[in-house]
Write an enzyme that holds these catalytic residues in place. Structure first.
Site, PDB file in Angstrom:
ATOM      1  N   ASP A 345       0.854  -1.174   0.000  1.00  0.00           N
ATOM      2  CA  ASP A 345       0.000   0.000   0.000  1.00  0.00           C
ATOM      3  C   ASP A 345       0.899   1.236   0.000  1.00  0.00           C
ATOM      4  O   ASP A 345       2.063   1.162   0.392  1.00  0.00           O
ATOM      5  CB  ASP A 345      -0.881  -0.018   1.255  1.00  0.00           C
ATOM      6  CG  ASP A 345      -1.920   1.084   1.252  1.00  0.00           C
ATOM      7  OD1 ASP A 345      -2.278   1.543   0.164  1.00  0.00           O
ATOM      8  OD2 ASP A 345      -2.358   1.478   2.342  1.00  0.00           O
ATOM      9  N   ASP A 659      -3.639  -1.503   5.364  1.00  0.00           N
ATOM     10  CA  ASP A 659      -4.073  -1.037   6.675  1.00  0.00           C
ATOM     11  C   ASP A 659      -5.576  -0.847   6.788  1.00  0.00           C
ATOM     12  O   ASP A 659      -6.089  -0.640   7.875  1.00  0.00           O
ATOM     13  CB  ASP A 659      -3.389   0.294   7.025  1.00  0.00           C
ATOM     14  CG  ASP A 659      -3.678   1.390   6.006  1.00  0.00           C
ATOM     15  OD1 ASP A 659      -4.405   1.119   5.036  1.00  0.00           O
ATOM     16  OD2 ASP A 659      -3.169   2.509   6.185  1.00  0.00           O
ATOM     17  N   ASP A 663      -8.282  -3.693   2.348  1.00  0.00           N
ATOM     18  CA  ASP A 663      -7.107  -4.536   2.132  1.00  0.00           C
ATOM     19  C   ASP A 663      -7.279  -5.952   2.692  1.00  0.00           C
ATOM     20  O   ASP A 663      -6.491  -6.839   2.374  1.00  0.00           O
ATOM     21  CB  ASP A 663      -5.867  -3.908   2.792  1.00  0.00           C
ATOM     22  CG  ASP A 663      -5.529  -2.560   2.200  1.00  0.00           C
ATOM     23  OD1 ASP A 663      -5.530  -2.440   0.971  1.00  0.00           O
ATOM     24  OD2 ASP A 663      -5.264  -1.623   2.973  1.00  0.00           O
TER      25      ASP A 663
END
Length: 921
Positions: A345, A659, A663
Site C-alpha cells: 500500500d 491497513d 485490504d
C-alpha cells in the site's frame, strides 16, 4: 390510500431487487421513490419496525466456525504427525514410557500451536462487525432522533456532521461542504469532497462522490443521505464475503514438509515390510524379525524435525519482533524468506501519511520546503538557500503562507511526544509550511477572524474575513481553493488580472504562466492549492458576491504525502535481493506514479495501471498486467484480491501490505499478509500474518532478511538431521539383509534421535544470518525441500554415518567378540561424527575467528553449548552403570574414546568438499 401505504407496498414488491441497483446512477428523487421513503420526514416508526423485522439488523453476519474440539482434532491430520504418532506407538510397544512421552509431547505442542493460530485467524469477520458498530442521527416521523447503527433500515434518512462515522451505505440527498475520509475503504489518502449529482454506471467506487460508505468518517461539513444498503449488502459487507471466500494458502515450507512427510511415510512402511519379509525368508523367528522391523522404523523417523522447525521459526519470530515486525503465524517467518513480490500500500507504508507542502510558487518565484510531516522542522528554500524574510523580495511568499494559515479550520498540537493534527491533512500541511517560516496562528491574533464561508464542492474554495486595520476601517478576505476557482476571481474593474510580484507590488497576472506552474506541480504528484486576498471596507460579515471579482492572486502551494526516506532505501534493498516491489493503492494514478518514481519502483508510464483499465481486461490480459505493472492505482478491494491471485498463479510468492478494511481480503489471500500495527483497521490486523509496529516498509525489508536467515537455518537442520536417520536405517537394513547382529538397538536409536541429535540440532536454530543474505535472489518457490545439492549432501553424509556405525561395530565385534562394547563404540563414533559435522556447517568457528580479530563482533555460542551437553550425556551413556543397564552399553577406556573421535573426524573434509557444491551459509 395514503402516500405512506402506497410507498410501503412498492417497497415490499421491490425488496429482492434492491441489491441490483446502481444507486450512484439514480437521481435523488428516484432513490427516495425506489426506497419508498420521504425526503424530509423519513420513514414512519411503524414502517421502520416492519423493515427491521423483514431485513434484520444492520450488522455483519459472522461466519459460523467449526467447534473447538473439531478444530483441535483436525490439527492431527498431518503426515508428519502421523510419523510422530507412529514413533510414539512403536515406543510404547517397546515399553519405553519416557521416550514415548517425549514423542507424544512434541506432537501435542505442534497441535496446540496450530489450533491457536487458526482460532486467531477466524477473528477477522468479528472484527469487521465491530468496525461498523456506531450510533446514527436520523429523521423518522419528521423528528430528529439518535439510534444505534444496528437499528437502521433501508430508506432511513440519516444526518451526517463533522466527526461522524458513517453508519451504513448512503446515497447523498444534500451536502454542505462535505468531506469524507474513505481511506480505510478506498485507500484515498485525503478526504474526498462529496456532491449529489448522478454519475455514470462505470464510475469506480473511489470516485462515487454522491455516495458515502459504512465505516468512513466525516472530516468536514454536513449532509443528508438515505440508506441504500445495510449489513452484508454494504461495501464493507461485500469485503467480508471476500475474506470468507479467500483461502489461506500453505507456505512453501509447509507444502514441502507435507510432501516430504508423505514420501517418507511410504518409504518407511515399505522398508519395514521388506525387512519383515526378508527376515522371515531367512528363517528367522517372527518375533526377532518384528523387533528388527521396529528398529528400522524407529531409526528412519526424524523425531526431531517438527521440534526443530518449530524452534527455528519461534526464534525467527523473536528476532523479527526486535525489528518492529510481529509475527502472528509461525510459518509466515519462513515465507518471508522466499517472497518474490511485495505488493505494498502507498499511504502510511511507503509514505509518511502526513501531507506536506513541498513546492511554493509566489511572486513569480519558485520555492521548495524541506522537512516532512506536521513537525515544524524544516525551512523555506530558494535555489537551495534558506529564505531571509527580513530582506525584501519575498512579500508574496509571506502573504501566501499567511493566507494558508488564516484561511484554515484545523490546528496542530503537541502530545504524547509527537505533533498531532486536529482537522484535515491538507490544512495541516498549510499550517506546518507557515510554521517553518516563523508564522504561527498565535502570531496572527492581530488579524482576528470575523466571518467564514466554508468550503463547498460546487464552489471549490473557502474564504475567511479578518480585521486588518480598525483605524483605517479596513478588513481583508483570504481565499484558498482550486486553481480554476481562484484565478477566475482575480479580476479588477479594468478586467485585467493582477497578482503580487516578489516585492508585493501588484502587476499584471499571466494566467497561462500560472497554469503552466500548476501542470508542472501536478506532474510531480502534487495536489495544488491557490491563494488570493482582497482588502475591503470594515464589515462584520460577507458573502460570495464580495469575492466574485477583484481579488489579488498570492501564489500556489503544492502538497503531497512524501515517501519515507528509510522506505526508499528498503525498496532498493529488496530490488537488489531480487524481490519485486509493486504499489497497490486507491489513490490517484498521477500521485501514485510520482511517489513510485521517487522511490525507484517504476520508471515508465507503461508500468502504471488504473482500476478502470484492469476492469476492462480479460483474465489473460489481467495476469500479464499484474506481472508487468509496478503501480496499480484507484483499485477496488476485489481487484486487490484479483491481483494477488494473478501473481500467485504465475508462481510468485506474494507478500501483501495494507491497513484498511479494503485490504483485508487481499491480506488473507496473500502468501503472507502484512498489516499496519498503528494505523491498521482491526479487520486488517486479524486477516494478516504479520503486523508492523511502526507502519514502515523498511520493517518489511528487515523481516525478509530475517526470514531468509530462518530458511537457511532450516536447511542446515535438515542437512544435519536426515543423514543421522538415513545412516541408522541403512545400518539396520543391511544388517538384516546380511543376517548379522544389529549394530544398534531400537532403544539406542531413540537415545540418539531424541537426545544427542536434538541437543546438537537445536543450536542451528540460533545461528545468526550471514552478511550476504540480501545480496542473493529469492529461492525458486517451486524448489523441492530436498533440492539437488541438499540431497547429494544428505546421501554423502548418510553413507559416511553408515560406514562409521557398521564399520565400527563389525571391527570391534570381530576383534573382541563383545557386542555391547561394539555397539557403544559405534554409537559414540556416530556422535563424534555429528559433532564434527555440526562445527563444519555452523558459523561458530568462522565467527570465533572474527571475534578474536575484532572483539566487537558477536559470536554464536549455541553450538559450543550443545556440544558440551552432548559430551556430558555421552559420558553418562557410556560410563554410568545405570545407563549401561538401561541401554545395554558398556564403559569405554580413554583410548577407545579417542578412537571414536578419530573415526568421526573425516566428516570435516567431506563437508568442506560438499560446501563448494551446496553452500549452507
Amino acid at each position: 390510500m395514503t402516500a405512506n401505504t402506497i410507498a410501503t407496498n412498492t417497497f415490499s414488491e421491490t425488496t429482492k431487487d434492491l441489491l441490483n441497483y446502481e444507486w450512484h446512477t439514480l437521481s435523488e428523487q428516484k432513490v427516495v421513490q425506489t426506497l419508498a421513503s420521504h425526503p424530509e420526514a423519513g420513514l414512519t416508526h411503524e414502517e421502520a419496525t416492519k423493515r427491521h423485522q423483514q431485513m434484520g439488523a444492520n450488522q455483519l453476519t459472522a461466519k459460523s466456525g467449526k467447534s473447538s474440539w473439531l478444530r483441535f482434532l483436525e490439527q492431527f491430520n498431518q503426515p508428519l504427525l502421523y510419523i510422530l504418532l507412529t514413533a510414539g506407538v512403536v515406543t510404547l510397544l517397546l515399553q519405553d514410557w519416557l521416550d514415548a512421552g517425549v514423542i507424544f509431547g512434541v506432537t501435542l505442542i505442534n497441535v496446540i500451536i496450530g489450533y491457536i493460530q487458526e482460532a486467531k485467524a477466524e477473528g477477522a469477520i468479528a472484527a469487521l462487525s465491530k468496525a461498523i458498530a456506531t450510533e446514527a442521527t436520523l429523521i423518522r416521523n419528521g423528528q430528529k432522533t439518535r439510534l444505534a447503527s444496528t437499528e437502521l433500515v433501508l430508506g432511513d434518512l440519516v444526518l451526517l456532521a463533522s466527526g461522524d462515522k458513517v453508519p451504513a451505505d448512503l446515497r447523498l440527498l444534500s451536502v454542505r461542504g462535505l468531506q469524507v475520509d474513505e481511506s480505510a475503504l478506498t485507500g484515498e489518502s485525503v478526504p474526498v469532497e462529496k456532491a449529489t449529482a448522478s454519475l455514470a454506471v462505470e464510475t469506480p467506487l473511489a470516485e462515487r462522490s454522491n455516495m458515502v460508505y459504512t465505516g468512513s468518517f466525516v472530516s468536514f461539513g454536513q449532509a443528508e443521505g438515505i440508506v441504500v444498503a445495510i449489513a452484508d449488502a454494504t461495501e464493507t459487507g461485500r469485503i467480508s464475503q471476500l475474506i470468507e471466500s479467500s483461502t489461506n494458502l500453505k507456505t512453501p515450507l509447509t507444502r514441502n514438509i507435507d510432501k516430504f512427510s508423505k514420501s517418507l511415510l511410504y518409504v518407511i512402511l515399505g522398508l519395514a515390510a521388506l525387512t519383515f519379509a526378508v527376515g522371515l525368508g531367512q528363517g528367522e523367528s517372527w518375533i526377532d524379525v518384528f523387533k528388527a522391523s521396529v528398529a528400522l522404523v524407529v531409526s528412519a523417523i526424524p523425531e526431531g524435525l517438527p521440534a526443530i522447525v518449530t524452534v527455528t521459526l519461534a526464534i525467527g519470530v523473536s528476532r523479527m519482533a526486535r525489528r518492529k515486525a510481529i509475527i502472528r503465524k509461525l510459518p509466515a517467518v519462513e515465507t518471508l524468506g522466499s517472497t518474490t513480490v511485495i505488493c505494498s500500500d502507498k499511504t502510511g507504508t511507503l509514505t509518511e501519511n502526513q501531507m506536506t507542502v513541498q513546492k511554493i510558487y509566489a511572486g513569480g518565484q519558485h520555492y521548495t520546503v524541506s522537512g516532512i510531516g506536521y513537525a515544524p522542522d524544516g525551512e523555506i528554500l530558494m535555489n537551495g538557500q534558506p529564505v531571509d524574510f527580513n530582506a525584501d523580495g519575498h512579500i508574496a511568499l509571506w502573504e501566501s503562507l499567511e493566507a494558508g494559515l488564516l484561511c484554515n479550520d484545523s490546528h496542530i498540537e503537541w502530545g504524547n511526544g509527537q505533533w498531532d493534527l486536529v482537522g484535515t491533512p491538507t490544512e495541516g500541511a498549510l499550517i506546518t509550511a507557515a510554521n517553518k517560516a516563523g508564522l504561527t496562528q498565535e502570531n496572527l491574533e492581530q488579524l482576528p477572524r470575523i466571518d467564514t464561508i466554508p468550503f463547498e464542492s460546487q464552489f471549490q474554495y473557502m474564504a475567511t474575513l479578518h480585521e486588518l486595520d480598525a483605524k483605517r476601517s479596513l478588513n481583508v478576505i483570504y481565499l484558498k481553493g482550486s486553481v480554476e476557482a481562484i484565478l477566475q476571481r482575480c479580476v479588477v474593474y479594468r478586467r485585467r488580472h493582477r497578482m503580487f510580484d516578489a516585492q508585493g507590488q501588484q502587476v499584471a497576472l499571466n494566467s497561462a504562466a500560472v497554469e503552466q506552474e500548476v501542470a508542472g506541480m501536478a506532474n510531480q504528484g502534487l495536489r495544488v492549492l491557490a491563494f488570493a486576498s482582497k482588502e475591503v471596507a470594515t464589515k462584520r460579515s460577507f458573502d460570495r458576491n464580495d469575492i466574485d471579482r477583484g481579488l489579488v492572486f498570492l501564489g500556489l502551494q503544492g502538497i503531497i504525502d512524501p515517501p519515507r526516506e528509510e522506505a526508499i532505501a528498503a525498496v532498493k534493498a529488496c530490488q537488489s535481493a531480487g524481490i519485486q516491489v509493486k504499489m497497490i493503492t486507491g489513490d490517484h494514478a498521477l500521485t501514485a506514479a510520482a511517489i513510485a518514481r521517487q522511490m525507484g519502483i517504476c520508471s515508465t508510464e507503461a508500468q502504471v495501471f488504473t482500476g478502470r483499465q484492469l476492469a476492462q481486461m480479460d483474465e489473460k490480459e489481467f495476469a500479464q498486467a499484474a506481472e508487468q505493472g509496478m503501480v496499480f492505482a484507484r483499485v477496488a478491494p476485489e481487484q486487490k484480491l484479483h491481483l494477488v491471485k494473478a501473481l500467485q498463479s504465475q508462481g510468485e510468492i506474494v507478500a501483501m501490505t495494507g491497513d484498511g478494511v479494503n485490504d483485508a481480503p487481499a491480506l488473507k489471500q496473500a502468501d503472507i499478509g502484512v498489516a499496519m500495527g498503528i494505523a491498521g483497521a482491526e479487520v486488517a490486523k486479524e486477516s494478516a500474518d504479520m503486523l508492523l509496529t511502526d507502519d514502515n516498509f523498511a520493517s518489511i525489508e528487515a523481516a525478509v532478511e530475517e526470514g531468509r536467515g530462518v530458511y537457511r537455518n532450516l536447511r542446515k537442520a535438515i542437512a544435519f538431521l536426515l543423514p543421522i536417520n538415513v545412516g541408522e536405517s541403512m545400518t539396520i537394513l543391511i544388517a538384516i539383509l546380511l543376517a548379522t547382529a544389529l549394530p544398534i538397538l531400537p532403544i539406542q536409536i531413540l537415545w540418539l534421535n531424541m537426545v544427542s541429535s536434538i541437543a546438537l540440532i537445536a543450536p542451528l536454530a540460533f545461528e545468526p544470518k550471514s552478511g550476504h543474505v540480501m545480496q542473493q535472489p529469492p529461492r525458486n518457490p517451486r524448489e523441492r525441500l530436498l533440492s539437488g545439492g541438499l540431497l547429494q549432501r544428505i546421501i554423502a553424509i548418510s553413507v559416511f554415518n553408515w560406514l562409521v556405525i557398521f564399520g565400527m561395530f563389525q571391527w570391534i565385534l570381530q576383534t573382541t567378540g563383545n557386542e555391547p562394547l561394539a555397539r557403544t563404540m559405534a554409537i559414540n563414533g556416530l556422535v563424534a561424527a555429528e559433532v564434527f559435522y555440526l562445527l563444519s556447517i555452523s558459523q561458530f568457528l568462522p565467527s570465533l575467528v572474527v571475534r578474536i580479530q575484532d572483539k566487537r563482533t558477536p559470536v554464536a555460542y549455541a553450538p559450543a553449548i550443545g556440544i558440551v551437553i552432548v559430551v556430558i550425556l555421552q559420558c553418562l551413556f557410556s560410563q554410568w552403570s545405570m545407563m549401561n543397564q538401561v541401554f545395554d552399553t558398556t564403559p569405554l577406556t580413554f583410548i577407545q574414546a579417542l578412537i571414536c573421535m578419530g573415526v568421526g573426524l573425516p566428516v570435516v573434509f567431506i563437508a568442506l568438499i560438499l560446501q563448494r557444491f551446496d553452500p549452507l551459509n
